[in-house]
Design a protein around this motif. Sequence first.
Motif, PDB file in Angstrom:
ATOM      1  N   ILE A  76     -19.130 -24.034 -39.768  1.00 45.52           N
ATOM      2  CA  ILE A  76     -20.276 -24.805 -39.295  1.00 45.52           C
ATOM      3  C   ILE A  76     -20.714 -24.219 -37.959  1.00 45.52           C
ATOM      4  O   ILE A  76     -19.874 -23.931 -37.105  1.00 45.52           O
ATOM      5  N   ALA A  77     -22.026 -24.039 -37.773  1.00 46.80           N
ATOM      6  CA  ALA A  77     -22.523 -23.472 -36.516  1.00 46.80           C
ATOM      7  C   ALA A  77     -23.889 -24.047 -36.208  1.00 46.80           C
ATOM      8  O   ALA A  77     -24.682 -24.350 -37.111  1.00 46.80           O
ATOM      9  N   SER A  78     -24.173 -24.193 -34.929  1.00 44.58           N
ATOM     10  CA  SER A  78     -25.503 -24.646 -34.529  1.00 44.58           C
ATOM     11  C   SER A  78     -26.491 -23.495 -34.676  1.00 44.58           C
ATOM     12  O   SER A  78     -26.165 -22.331 -34.403  1.00 44.58           O
ATOM     13  N   THR A  79     -27.685 -23.824 -35.094  1.00 44.25           N
ATOM     14  CA  THR A  79     -28.732 -22.811 -35.256  1.00 44.25           C
ATOM     15  C   THR A  79     -29.030 -22.130 -33.934  1.00 44.25           C
ATOM     16  O   THR A  79     -29.259 -20.917 -33.876  1.00 44.25           O
ATOM     17  N   ASP A  80     -29.015 -22.900 -32.854  1.00 43.03           N
ATOM     18  CA  ASP A  80     -29.302 -22.337 -31.539  1.00 43.03           C
ATOM     19  C   ASP A  80     -28.269 -21.279 -31.167  1.00 43.03           C
ATOM     20  O   ASP A  80     -28.622 -20.192 -30.684  1.00 43.03           O
ATOM     21  N   LEU A  81     -26.983 -21.567 -31.382  1.00 47.22           N
ATOM     22  CA  LEU A  81     -25.948 -20.577 -31.061  1.00 47.22           C
ATOM     23  C   LEU A  81     -26.116 -19.320 -31.897  1.00 47.22           C
ATOM     24  O   LEU A  81     -26.022 -18.197 -31.380  1.00 47.22           O
ATOM     25  N   LEU A  82     -26.378 -19.478 -33.183  1.00 44.31           N
ATOM     26  CA  LEU A  82     -26.535 -18.310 -34.053  1.00 44.31           C
ATOM     27  C   LEU A  82     -27.665 -17.419 -33.571  1.00 44.31           C
ATOM     28  O   LEU A  82     -27.526 -16.189 -33.533  1.00 44.31           O
ATOM     29  N   ARG A  83     -28.782 -18.018 -33.185  1.00 48.99           N
ATOM     30  CA  ARG A  83     -29.904 -17.209 -32.693  1.00 48.99           C
ATOM     31  C   ARG A  83     -29.534 -16.494 -31.398  1.00 48.99           C
ATOM     32  O   ARG A  83     -29.916 -15.336 -31.186  1.00 48.99           O
ATOM     33  N   ARG A  84     -28.793 -17.172 -30.519  1.00 47.83           N
ATOM     34  CA  ARG A  84     -28.378 -16.538 -29.260  1.00 47.83           C
ATOM     35  C   ARG A  84     -27.432 -15.362 -29.518  1.00 47.83           C
ATOM     36  O   ARG A  84     -27.394 -14.412 -28.737  1.00 47.83           O
ATOM     37  N   PRO A  93     -36.787 -19.622 -39.852  1.00 47.27           N
ATOM     38  CA  PRO A  93     -37.480 -20.433 -38.841  1.00 47.27           C
ATOM     39  C   PRO A  93     -37.479 -21.926 -39.136  1.00 47.27           C
ATOM     40  O   PRO A  93     -37.609 -22.735 -38.233  1.00 47.27           O
ATOM     41  N   ASP A  94     -37.330 -22.305 -40.416  1.00 47.92           N
ATOM     42  CA  ASP A  94     -37.347 -23.726 -40.769  1.00 47.92           C
ATOM     43  C   ASP A  94     -35.936 -24.325 -40.859  1.00 47.92           C
ATOM     44  O   ASP A  94     -35.769 -25.448 -41.345  1.00 47.92           O
TER      45      ASP A  94
END
Length: 575
Positions: A368-376, A383-384
């Motif tokens: 499980i991972a936050s979308t924000d962390l993955l993008r960073r 995008p959705d």
Amino acid sequence: MIATAGHVDHGKSTLVKALTGAEPDRLAEERRRGLSIELGYVWTSLPGVGEVAFVDVPGHEKFLRTMLSGIGPVPAVLFVVAADDPWMPQAAEHLAALDALGVAHGVVAVTRADLADPAPMMARARAEVDRTSLRGAPVLAVSGATGLGIDELRQALEDLVTGLPAPPPDADVRLWADRMFHIRGSGTVLTGTLSAGTITVGDRLATTGGTVRVRGVQALDQDRQSVSGVARVALNLAADDRVELARDSVLFTPDRWHVTDTVDVRLVGDEEPPEKPALHIGALAVPVRVRSFDATHARLTLERPLPLRIGDRALLRDPGSRQVWGLTVLDPSPPRLRRRGAGTRRGLELAKASGEATLAEELDRRGIASTDLLRRLGVPVPPDAGPWLIGERAAALVQERMASVVRTYDEQHPLAPGMPVPAVARALGLPSPDLVPALVSSPLRLEGGKVLSAPARVGLPDDIERALAAVEVDLAEAPFVAPTADRMRELGLHRKAIAVASRADRLLDLGEGIVLLPGADALAVGWLGELSQPFTTSQARVRLGTSRRVVLPLLAHLDRRGLTVRHEDDRRSVR
């Protein structure tokens, strides 16, 4: 951008001057001593390519750290060796560093071809280079003093630059600064090599201590409104009060990079690195502590936090032996290691990592991972995508546990089944209740902010079970003749009991105390479909063999579910 590399006094600066007409050794001390101490920057225009900048790095062993800061952010290299000298230690050291960084684009120039036969050194250079990431690079004989081979070298450099992959101008900015100075009336100026992205006057960039505003941008000694990488840039900056800028600062797009002081890496080298080497990344050198997991994987604890992403290439260097290890960043946001044997298990896990930022691989490893962390971390995310993402393996495990947790809850609360979504998230150790709805699957269902287990798995109290059995008998022959209020009281089916049975899918609750058996709505659609379409309420009542008391809420229920369509004249059609 092209960086030079090679042993001291093998003619790198002379060759760059012959190519550009400019003197890269700008310090008086450099010109006096006849060798480069700081990084030098000059440029020229190549036909079919346009402006090309050169980073001239020092070749002396004392300035290896400066050399590494020059080649770190640059995608291509001009590797220089002299025809009138043997293969020298700094040439080998520079080539090892380039190989460890994975530099694959370059040209080899054998200089001083006017002073000695270049053929032996060309053969040696070819053999050495072909054992590295620069294998296949063209090897040319040149002389910066006489101009021999300079035209051929320009053509080779033109071919080199043409073949370089174009960095995306909309990429997130990360600028490793290598110089800082102050100009009276203008303020602080930082210089560095912009490898990707675009910097525009007025932009705000983050540092590890705050943010700065770009007041001015220069490239190739020209003021620009904006500059895209790869480019050599000088930035006039206005910093927040709490920001202390230095020549080894890092500037990056705010909220788009993961700033960390702990990172898991894959190492390439013949020996295990020392406990406290230096990490060379971009133009920086940072002391680190190494915890080895196995022969090729380790955790680095940095002396200062840096913005890092999966796939970053860097070097470890032992200042004592001057040995280098190449490394690839595998995880800039690693888990804590608390239990005995956790390091060994972590090494086995990292062995499966490709070193590339892919969504499937990260979710498989993290669960499980936050979308924000993955993008960073540099992972491409749709995008959705919602705030949290979960991998397939983790989802299957969570769904299995969720079924057990919710079933136990419903058994313990027979009169009010249905576990609230936040309670489900807490019981499963999920980081957010937002993950729960997407994980609800058969035999579970989501209803009114609660997760309920399947009817067959919910044991209802004996009195409700007896009442439901009686209702099933009553409706066996006439499925749409709902029990009257008196009959419901006689059976003990009060409002709370009806709600319990409805949640368990044992009754179809139409409201106002009117109940039918589950599936009665689907049966009604089949019977009403036999009528001429559209049909009236009266026709529906007759066909179903019931009263207006039942048919009106039943038709409204079918409308809400989209099984029938109500027309303006109050007639209906089956979809």
